[in-house]
Design a protein around this motif. Structure first.
Motif: not given
Length: 110
Positions: A68-83
């Motif tokens: 929640a406090n690290d938007p760049e990492m969150k975006k990266e992890k969510l993208k990996a989850n989607g892939n």
């Protein structure tokens, strides 16, 4: 007099915050229903798709909380989850049905 108004307002806000939390089961069921309809899946295939989607939404919810406090990492992890979800779906349904699903989504945007 202010306390009589403030406390119920706080209680209402907190209860709304609890209900506003995303429900992975409902989200998984909603997308599974769409995929099942679009691809005319049988019950076994529909159940497998539901399980893949449920895992996706639970993982996404965990990622949202954890980063929640690290938007760049969150975006990266969510993208990996989607892939990862895409690959699981493709492995289960096959390329042709995934293309049908992509075409359905493209033609039924709201």
């Amino acid at each position: 007099m202010k306390k009589r108004i403030v406390l119920p307002c706080i209680a209402l806000f907190l209860s709304m915050a609890i209900y506003a939390q995303p429900n992975p089961e409902k989200k998984a069921q909603k997308i599974t229903d769409k995929i099942t309809e679009a691809l005319s899946l049988n019950k076994a295939d529909s159940k497998a798709v539901y399980n893949i989607q449920l895992e996706r939404f639970k993982d996404a919810q965990d990622i949202q909380r954890k980063y929640a406090n690290d938007p760049e990492m969150k975006k990266e992890k969510l993208k990996a989850n989607g892939n990862e979800t895409y690959n699981k779906m493709k492995n289960y349904l096959g390329k042709e049905r995934m293309k049908q699903w992509a075409d359905y989504r493209k033609n039924n945007k709201k």
